[in-house]
Write a protein that holds these residues in place. Structure first.
Motif, mmCIF file in Angstrom:
data_model
loop_
_atom_site.group_PDB
_atom_site.id
_atom_site.type_symbol
_atom_site.label_atom_id
_atom_site.label_comp_id
_atom_site.label_asym_id
_atom_site.label_seq_id
_atom_site.Cartn_x
_atom_site.Cartn_y
_atom_site.Cartn_z
ATOM 1 N N LEU A 48 -16.592 19.868 -21.975
ATOM 2 C CA LEU A 48 -15.773 19.631 -23.169
ATOM 3 C C LEU A 48 -15.751 20.842 -24.092
ATOM 4 C CD1 LEU A 48 -16.761 15.963 -24.154
ATOM 5 C CD2 LEU A 48 -14.594 16.740 -23.173
ATOM 6 N N ALA A 49 -16.930 21.416 -24.349
ATOM 7 C CA ALA A 49 -17.035 22.559 -25.266
ATOM 8 C C ALA A 49 -16.220 23.749 -24.764
ATOM 9 C CB ALA A 49 -18.491 22.954 -25.446
ATOM 10 N N LEU A 50 -16.276 24.006 -23.452
ATOM 11 C CA LEU A 50 -15.582 25.179 -22.925
ATOM 12 C C LEU A 50 -14.080 24.955 -22.766
ATOM 13 C CD1 LEU A 50 -18.268 26.561 -20.504
ATOM 14 C CD2 LEU A 50 -17.484 27.549 -22.625
ATOM 15 N N VAL A 51 -13.670 23.739 -22.440
ATOM 16 C CA VAL A 51 -12.225 23.462 -22.416
ATOM 17 C C VAL A 51 -11.654 23.727 -23.810
ATOM 18 C CG1 VAL A 51 -10.444 21.667 -22.248
ATOM 19 C CG2 VAL A 51 -12.223 21.800 -20.507
ATOM 20 N N GLY A 52 -12.286 23.155 -24.827
ATOM 21 C CA GLY A 52 -11.819 23.344 -26.205
ATOM 22 C C GLY A 52 -11.877 24.786 -26.653
ATOM 23 N N GLY A 53 -12.984 25.458 -26.339
ATOM 24 C CA GLY A 53 -13.169 26.849 -26.764
ATOM 25 C C GLY A 53 -12.170 27.792 -26.130
ATOM 26 N N ILE A 54 -11.893 27.614 -24.850
ATOM 27 C CA ILE A 54 -10.956 28.510 -24.156
ATOM 28 C C ILE A 54 -9.519 28.260 -24.610
ATOM 29 C CG2 ILE A 54 -9.988 29.130 -21.898
ATOM 30 C CD1 ILE A 54 -12.780 30.225 -22.277
ATOM 31 N N VAL A 55 -9.167 26.994 -24.840
ATOM 32 C CA VAL A 55 -7.808 26.687 -25.301
ATOM 33 C C VAL A 55 -7.566 27.296 -26.677
ATOM 34 C CG1 VAL A 55 -6.282 24.788 -26.032
ATOM 35 C CG2 VAL A 55 -7.491 24.643 -23.866
ATOM 36 N N GLY A 56 -8.628 27.432 -27.472
ATOM 37 C CA GLY A 56 -8.461 28.111 -28.754
ATOM 38 C C GLY A 56 -9.163 27.485 -29.938
ATOM 39 N N LEU A 57 -9.884 26.371 -29.723
ATOM 40 C CA LEU A 57 -10.620 25.776 -30.840
ATOM 41 C C LEU A 57 -11.723 26.745 -31.278
ATOM 42 C CD1 LEU A 57 -10.943 22.066 -29.631
ATOM 43 C CD2 LEU A 57 -9.293 23.027 -31.247
ATOM 44 N N LEU A 91 -14.763 27.482 -31.396
ATOM 45 C CA LEU A 91 -16.117 27.223 -30.892
ATOM 46 C C LEU A 91 -16.702 28.536 -30.379
ATOM 47 C CD1 LEU A 91 -15.313 23.988 -28.837
ATOM 48 C CD2 LEU A 91 -16.463 24.075 -31.042
ATOM 49 N N PRO A 92 -17.961 28.809 -30.692
ATOM 50 C CA PRO A 92 -18.570 30.066 -30.236
ATOM 51 C C PRO A 92 -19.014 29.956 -28.776
ATOM 52 C CG PRO A 92 -20.143 28.812 -31.540
ATOM 53 C CD PRO A 92 -18.880 28.000 -31.503
ATOM 54 N N ASP A 93 -18.086 30.222 -27.857
ATOM 55 C CA ASP A 93 -18.335 29.990 -26.428
ATOM 56 C C ASP A 93 -19.590 30.687 -25.894
ATOM 57 O OD1 ASP A 93 -15.906 28.506 -26.174
ATOM 58 O OD2 ASP A 93 -14.803 30.377 -26.123
ATOM 59 N N PRO A 115 -2.673 42.018 -15.336
ATOM 60 C CA PRO A 115 -3.533 40.875 -14.999
ATOM 61 C C PRO A 115 -5.036 41.177 -15.092
ATOM 62 C CG PRO A 115 -2.129 41.502 -13.133
ATOM 63 C CD PRO A 115 -1.785 42.402 -14.263
ATOM 64 N N PHE A 116 -5.421 42.473 -15.062
ATOM 65 C CA PHE A 116 -6.841 42.818 -15.208
ATOM 66 C C PHE A 116 -7.407 42.284 -16.525
ATOM 67 C CE2 PHE A 116 -6.115 46.323 -12.067
ATOM 68 C CZ PHE A 116 -7.069 45.909 -11.155
ATOM 69 N N LEU A 117 -6.535 42.153 -17.527
ATOM 70 C CA LEU A 117 -6.996 41.647 -18.823
ATOM 71 C C LEU A 117 -7.505 40.211 -18.707
ATOM 72 C CD1 LEU A 117 -7.372 42.408 -21.809
ATOM 73 C CD2 LEU A 117 -5.138 41.374 -22.247
ATOM 74 N N LEU A 118 -6.944 39.445 -17.783
ATOM 75 C CA LEU A 118 -7.430 38.073 -17.553
ATOM 76 C C LEU A 118 -8.882 38.105 -17.092
ATOM 77 C CD1 LEU A 118 -4.278 36.693 -15.747
ATOM 78 C CD2 LEU A 118 -5.212 35.778 -17.884
ATOM 79 N N PHE A 119 -9.239 39.129 -16.333
ATOM 80 C CA PHE A 119 -10.600 39.264 -15.808
ATOM 81 C C PHE A 119 -11.581 39.700 -16.897
ATOM 82 C CE2 PHE A 119 -14.016 41.642 -13.745
ATOM 83 C CZ PHE A 119 -14.440 40.739 -12.769
ATOM 84 N N ILE A 120 -11.206 40.749 -17.646
ATOM 85 C CA ILE A 120 -12.135 41.300 -18.640
ATOM 86 C C ILE A 120 -11.997 40.638 -20.011
ATOM 87 C CG2 ILE A 120 -12.311 43.544 -17.502
ATOM 88 C CD1 ILE A 120 -10.360 44.634 -19.658
ATOM 89 N N GLY A 121 -10.904 39.897 -20.211
ATOM 90 C CA GLY A 121 -10.622 39.316 -21.528
ATOM 91 C C GLY A 121 -11.681 38.354 -22.033
ATOM 92 N N TYR A 122 -12.387 37.694 -21.116
ATOM 93 C CA TYR A 122 -13.453 36.774 -21.518
ATOM 94 C C TYR A 122 -14.514 37.472 -22.360
ATOM 95 C CZ TYR A 122 -11.901 33.366 -17.980
ATOM 96 O OH TYR A 122 -11.183 32.465 -17.243
ATOM 97 N N PHE A 123 -14.732 38.745 -22.085
ATOM 98 C CA PHE A 123 -15.796 39.496 -22.754
ATOM 99 C C PHE A 123 -15.358 40.111 -24.080
ATOM 100 C CE2 PHE A 123 -16.883 39.351 -18.290
ATOM 101 C CZ PHE A 123 -18.232 39.059 -18.302
ATOM 102 N N ILE A 124 -14.086 39.919 -24.446
ATOM 103 C CA ILE A 124 -13.581 40.487 -25.695
ATOM 104 C C ILE A 124 -13.303 39.352 -26.675
ATOM 105 C CG2 ILE A 124 -11.866 42.009 -26.748
ATOM 106 C CD1 ILE A 124 -11.180 42.992 -23.906
ATOM 107 N N PRO A 125 -14.138 39.209 -27.726
ATOM 108 C CA PRO A 125 -13.936 38.122 -28.688
ATOM 109 C C PRO A 125 -12.516 38.124 -29.253
ATOM 110 C CG PRO A 125 -16.030 39.237 -29.100
ATOM 111 C CD PRO A 125 -15.294 40.053 -28.068
ATOM 112 N N GLY A 126 -11.902 36.942 -29.273
ATOM 113 C CA GLY A 126 -10.561 36.791 -29.810
ATOM 114 C C GLY A 126 -9.445 37.073 -28.820
ATOM 115 N N VAL A 127 -9.781 37.673 -27.679
ATOM 116 C CA VAL A 127 -8.767 38.013 -26.677
ATOM 117 C C VAL A 127 -8.672 36.939 -25.606
ATOM 118 C CG1 VAL A 127 -8.191 39.653 -24.827
ATOM 119 C CG2 VAL A 127 -8.824 40.489 -27.086
#
Length: 198
Positions: A19-28, A30-32, A106-118
């Protein structure tokens, strides 16, 4: 924050991670990364199992990023600009991520997780730009698994010092992204040279 995470994990267990990660990734808001490192700390304490925690986090993150991608396809840019600010996806974040998406593709999809706000915006932009699902899944899902493994393991390794992860996340986030980009680039070059030699 710790009390809220305790409540989440005590009452919902592994489903709480989903639940926390679904919400956090969609944009709520939450500090993932904090959620993931705290899960790692719970593994260190013996309260949760490593494999089940990682699987739950993967299900949550990949579900969240897929929902964002589908929203981008179905509702497009007007939806993101209208409703994004309500879930802390500001015009500035959208523009910044769009510039990075134009640069890295598409590389941004891979590294984007590590960039807060991206990471909250990349999947929307992938959908808006009509990136094919296979290519989206290849980069987004691989990046998600690496991100989850990194932060859950970090929390587990730090143990009682799991809160120090916050210091590793923001100041060193840029360094981590650069390392990941370099690694991806080296793999890309290796595959390209291997194809040429065949």
């Amino acid at each position: 924050m710790e009390h809220q995470l305790d409540y989440l994990l005590a009452h919902y267990g592994y489903f709480g991670i989903v639940l926390a990660l679904v919400g956090g990734i969609v944009g709520l808001p939450l500090p993932d990364e904090i959620v993931l490192t705290y899960v790692g700390y719970n593994i260190y304490q013996g309260k949760m199992l490593y494999a089940l925690s990682v699987v739950s986090a993967v299900i949550g993150a990949l579900t969240g990023i897929t929902i964002s991608y589908l929203l981008g396809i179905k509702l497009g840019s007007p939806f993101l600009k209208k409703f994004g600010p309500k879930i802390h996806i500001t015009e500035k974040k959208i523009e910044r991520t769009q510039a990075l998406f134009n640069k890295f593709g598409p590389f941004l999809l891979f590294i984007g997780y590590f960039i807060p706000g991206v990471r909250h915006v990349t999947a929307y932009l992938a959908g808006i730009s009509c990136l094919g699902f296979r290519k989206f899944a290849l980069y987004a899902y691989a990046g998600g698994v690496l991100w989850i493994f990194t932060f859950i393991t970090l929390g587990r390794v730090l143990g009682h010092d799991w809160k120090k992860a916050e210091h590793y996340i923001h100041p060193n986030g840029g360094l981590l992204v650069i390392l990941v980009v370099v690694l991806v680039f080296l793999v890309f070059l290796y595959r390209k040279r291997k194809k040429r030699s065949l």
